[in-house]
Motif scaffolding. Structure first.
Motif, PDB file in Angstrom:
ATOM      1  N   VAL A 155       1.603  18.494 -16.131  1.00  0.00           N
ATOM      2  CA  VAL A 155       2.287  17.106 -16.095  1.00  0.00           C
ATOM      3  C   VAL A 155       1.331  16.027 -15.921  1.00  0.00           C
ATOM      4  O   VAL A 155       0.484  16.050 -14.990  1.00  0.00           O
ATOM      5  N   GLU A 156       1.626  14.898 -16.429  1.00  0.00           N
ATOM      6  CA  GLU A 156       0.880  13.612 -16.527  1.00  0.00           C
ATOM      7  C   GLU A 156       1.905  12.613 -16.439  1.00  0.00           C
ATOM      8  O   GLU A 156       3.001  12.573 -17.048  1.00  0.00           O
ATOM      9  N   LEU A 157       1.506  11.607 -15.787  1.00  0.00           N
ATOM     10  CA  LEU A 157       2.379  10.175 -15.763  1.00  0.00           C
ATOM     11  C   LEU A 157       1.636   9.044 -16.234  1.00  0.00           C
ATOM     12  O   LEU A 157       0.331   8.707 -16.104  1.00  0.00           O
ATOM     13  N   TYR A 158       2.326   8.439 -17.244  1.00  0.00           N
ATOM     14  CA  TYR A 158       1.744   7.133 -17.990  1.00  0.00           C
ATOM     15  C   TYR A 158       2.586   6.158 -17.526  1.00  0.00           C
ATOM     16  O   TYR A 158       3.705   5.956 -17.919  1.00  0.00           O
ATOM     17  N   HIS A 159       1.861   5.088 -16.947  1.00  0.00           N
ATOM     18  CA  HIS A 159       2.643   3.772 -16.658  1.00  0.00           C
ATOM     19  C   HIS A 159       2.077   2.732 -18.027  1.00  0.00           C
ATOM     20  O   HIS A 159       0.720   2.338 -17.871  1.00  0.00           O
ATOM     21  N   ILE A 160       3.042   2.459 -18.980  1.00  0.00           N
ATOM     22  CA  ILE A 160       2.491   1.705 -19.993  1.00  0.00           C
ATOM     23  C   ILE A 160       3.132   0.135 -19.633  1.00  0.00           C
ATOM     24  O   ILE A 160       4.203   0.030 -19.319  1.00  0.00           O
ATOM     25  N   TYR A 161       1.899  -0.892 -19.769  1.00  0.00           N
ATOM     26  CA  TYR A 161       2.500  -1.985 -19.456  1.00  0.00           C
ATOM     27  C   TYR A 161       2.623  -2.829 -20.924  1.00  0.00           C
ATOM     28  O   TYR A 161       3.520  -3.765 -20.824  1.00  0.00           O
ATOM     29  N   LYS A 162       1.914  -2.303 -21.837  1.00  0.00           N
ATOM     30  CA  LYS A 162       2.000  -3.092 -23.266  1.00  0.00           C
ATOM     31  C   LYS A 162       2.239  -1.808 -24.279  1.00  0.00           C
ATOM     32  O   LYS A 162       3.107  -1.846 -24.945  1.00  0.00           O
ATOM     33  N   ASN A 163       1.266  -0.961 -24.389  1.00  0.00           N
ATOM     34  CA  ASN A 163       1.269   0.012 -25.487  1.00  0.00           C
ATOM     35  C   ASN A 163       0.079   1.042 -25.041  1.00  0.00           C
ATOM     36  O   ASN A 163      -0.752   1.037 -24.418  1.00  0.00           O
ATOM     37  N   PHE A 164       0.463   2.288 -25.780  1.00  0.00           N
ATOM     38  CA  PHE A 164      -0.121   3.487 -25.523  1.00  0.00           C
ATOM     39  C   PHE A 164      -0.189   4.253 -26.823  1.00  0.00           C
ATOM     40  O   PHE A 164       0.952   4.789 -27.348  1.00  0.00           O
ATOM     41  N   GLN A 165      -1.344   4.619 -27.382  1.00  0.00           N
ATOM     42  CA  GLN A 165      -1.409   5.177 -28.760  1.00  0.00           C
ATOM     43  C   GLN A 165      -2.133   6.540 -28.720  1.00  0.00           C
ATOM     44  O   GLN A 165      -3.025   6.691 -27.645  1.00  0.00           O
ATOM     45  N   ASP A 166      -1.621   7.574 -29.219  1.00  0.00           N
ATOM     46  CA  ASP A 166      -1.992   8.921 -29.083  1.00  0.00           C
ATOM     47  C   ASP A 166      -1.988   9.681 -30.584  1.00  0.00           C
ATOM     48  O   ASP A 166      -1.114   9.185 -31.321  1.00  0.00           O
ATOM     49  N   VAL A 167      -2.349  10.982 -30.541  1.00  0.00           N
ATOM     50  CA  VAL A 167      -1.999  11.798 -31.739  1.00  0.00           C
ATOM     51  C   VAL A 167      -1.542  13.080 -31.409  1.00  0.00           C
ATOM     52  O   VAL A 167      -2.077  13.436 -30.438  1.00  0.00           O
ATOM     53  N   SER A 168      -0.691  13.518 -31.905  1.00  0.00           N
ATOM     54  CA  SER A 168      -0.172  14.965 -31.612  1.00  0.00           C
ATOM     55  C   SER A 168      -1.484  16.129 -31.720  1.00  0.00           C
ATOM     56  O   SER A 168      -2.362  15.768 -32.256  1.00  0.00           O
ATOM     57  N   ASN A 169      -1.042  17.056 -31.082  1.00  0.00           N
ATOM     58  CA  ASN A 169      -1.928  18.261 -31.070  1.00  0.00           C
ATOM     59  C   ASN A 169      -1.517  19.479 -31.883  1.00  0.00           C
ATOM     60  O   ASN A 169      -0.554  19.750 -31.483  1.00  0.00           O
ATOM     61  N   SER A 170      -2.336  19.982 -32.849  1.00  0.00           N
ATOM     62  CA  SER A 170      -1.770  21.114 -33.530  1.00  0.00           C
ATOM     63  C   SER A 170      -1.682  22.355 -32.904  1.00  0.00           C
ATOM     64  O   SER A 170      -1.099  23.235 -33.551  1.00  0.00           O
ATOM     65  N   GLU A 171      -2.120  22.214 -31.683  1.00  0.00           N
ATOM     66  CA  GLU A 171      -2.150  23.567 -30.724  1.00  0.00           C
ATOM     67  C   GLU A 171      -0.893  23.443 -29.879  1.00  0.00           C
ATOM     68  O   GLU A 171      -0.442  24.672 -29.539  1.00  0.00           O
ATOM     69  N   ARG A 172      -0.223  22.332 -29.747  1.00  0.00           N
ATOM     70  CA  ARG A 172       1.145  22.615 -28.744  1.00  0.00           C
ATOM     71  C   ARG A 172       1.628  21.266 -28.982  1.00  0.00           C
ATOM     72  O   ARG A 172       1.432  20.227 -29.489  1.00  0.00           O
ATOM     73  N   PHE A 173       2.963  21.500 -28.477  1.00  0.00           N
ATOM     74  CA  PHE A 173       4.030  20.181 -28.618  1.00  0.00           C
ATOM     75  C   PHE A 173       3.827  19.558 -27.072  1.00  0.00           C
ATOM     76  O   PHE A 173       3.404  19.950 -26.313  1.00  0.00           O
ATOM     77  N   VAL A 178       5.502   1.608 -27.176  1.00  0.00           N
ATOM     78  CA  VAL A 178       5.435   0.193 -26.889  1.00  0.00           C
ATOM     79  C   VAL A 178       6.678  -0.240 -25.813  1.00  0.00           C
ATOM     80  O   VAL A 178       7.718   0.235 -26.096  1.00  0.00           O
ATOM     81  N   GLY A 179       5.879  -0.911 -24.903  1.00  0.00           N
ATOM     82  CA  GLY A 179       7.064  -1.176 -23.902  1.00  0.00           C
ATOM     83  C   GLY A 179       6.595  -1.520 -22.764  1.00  0.00           C
ATOM     84  O   GLY A 179       5.365  -1.329 -22.315  1.00  0.00           O
ATOM     85  N   ASN A 180       7.315  -1.688 -21.764  1.00  0.00           N
ATOM     86  CA  ASN A 180       7.135  -1.510 -20.077  1.00  0.00           C
ATOM     87  C   ASN A 180       7.703  -0.356 -19.490  1.00  0.00           C
ATOM     88  O   ASN A 180       8.908  -0.536 -19.432  1.00  0.00           O
ATOM     89  N   MET A 181       7.130   0.553 -19.420  1.00  0.00           N
ATOM     90  CA  MET A 181       7.661   1.891 -18.833  1.00  0.00           C
ATOM     91  C   MET A 181       6.966   2.913 -18.420  1.00  0.00           C
ATOM     92  O   MET A 181       5.637   2.844 -18.239  1.00  0.00           O
TER      93      MET A 181
END
Length: 325
Positions: free
Chosen positions: A242-260, A299-302
């Motif tokens: 479990v990880e927590l992301y506090h996004i102020y503007k945006n966060f970009q990533d790519v999916s992982n072929s090994e896991r959802f 994208v957002g504040n969340m």
């Protein structure tokens, strides 16, 4: 593939209430205590509610798309994670979950570890995590006498706190607490004390699995600050991360072929952008990231909780890279 949103499946509970209505418009009447938001359990299976797969069950999607959906490291015959929101408007029973060995031998199932994220609570709200000032013999006698309060470890909670509730730990969610629960895909619970509500107790089984040495404190996490977001690692175990992301503007990533991955919005709102479109995500919503999705961006504040089954070596290497960055 695209980000999947799944139908909420509600359950009425003796300790439930109306609080889901404060952020959802699809809640049935009654004292609703649980919403199962991502599940492929033997008793309950989620259906997709967005896009071309709308109305299709997670079971059918896995059967058709297999590792493109789940990832190459996730077995296709067992969905590993269950995401719930628990609305406790009264005290839940004091309970314990079995370890994997006992669950396999006695229940033909798996054990149950779970992570709690406190979505909301009132001032002075409490949870029970573990025991205090007793031996196993003391606790057993108190159980049969119906007088275990003095041995329970009550903890005041605040919004945004995280706890790793391990199998064998005596625990309970207290009144006026709303929890996001990320757990192994098992629903085995042994109830040991229920505030005289005349429901069945499973004391004998519970005594076989209770581990009084198993205690739990608030997880402090390991936080890394980036330009447009922060990332906090709260739990890394072989079954759940479990990880927590506090996004102020945006966060970009790519999916992982090994896991959802599963992201759950625990504060604020925004959108997830992907190659063929975008999806809104608001408080209390979960979104499923297929292993073959590709690039995506929030994208957002969340604040988002990210849940998944990790490759622990990969996560440790990622942390070392961030530490040495």
């Amino acid at each position: 593939m695209y980000p999947l949103k799944l139908e909420n499946i509600y359950f009425e509970k003796i300790w439930g209430g109306k609080n889901f209505n404060s952020f959802r418009n699809n809640v049935p009447k009654g004292k609703i205590g649980e919403s199962w938001d991502v599940c492929f359990h033997k008793n309950v299976i989620s259906n997709v509610k967005n896009g071309v797969f709308k109305g299709v069950s997670l079971e059918k999607l896995i059967s058709k798309y297999g590792s493109k959906l789940l990832g190459t490291d996730i077995p296709l015959n067992y969905f590993p994670i269950l995401i719930k929101i628990i609305n406790a408007e009264d005290n839940l029973s004091v309970q314990v979950h079995p370890n994997s060995e006992y669950a396999r031998d006695v229940e033909n199932d798996i054990g149950k570890n779970e992570i709690w994220y406190v979505l909301d609570c009132k001032k002075d709200s409490e949870i029970i995590l573990g025991t205090k000032n007793c031996t196993k013999k003391d606790f057993e006698k108190a159980l049969y006498d119906g007088n275990i309060d003095k041995y329970l470890n009550n903890i005041n909670v605040n919004k945004g706190e995280v706890f790793f509730v391990k199998e064998g730990l005596v625990h309970a969610i207290g009144k006026d607490v709303m929890i996001l629960e990320i757990q192994q895909n098992s629903d085995i619970t042994y109830r040991i004390y229920d505030y005289n509500r005349n429901r069945e107790l499973q004391i004998e089984k519970a005594l076989q699995v209770i581990d009084l040495k198993n205690q739990c404190k608030k997880s402090l996490g390991l936080k890394f600050q980036e330009k447009n977001y922060s990332k906090t690692y709260y739990c890394i175990s072989k079954n759940i991360a479990v990880e927590l992301y506090h996004i102020y503007k945006n966060f970009q990533d790519v999916s992982n072929s090994e896991r959802f991955y599963i992201y759950t919005c625990v504060q604020g709102k925004g959108y997830i952008l992907y190659s063929n479109g975008k999806e809104y995500i608001g408080f209390g919503e979960s979104i499923f990231i297929p292993a073959s999705l590709g690039m995506y961006e929030f994208v957002g504040n969340m604040k988002l909780i990210k849940s998944y089954v990790p490759n622990i070596d990969d996560v440790n290497n990622e942390i070392l890279r961030l530490v040495n960055y």
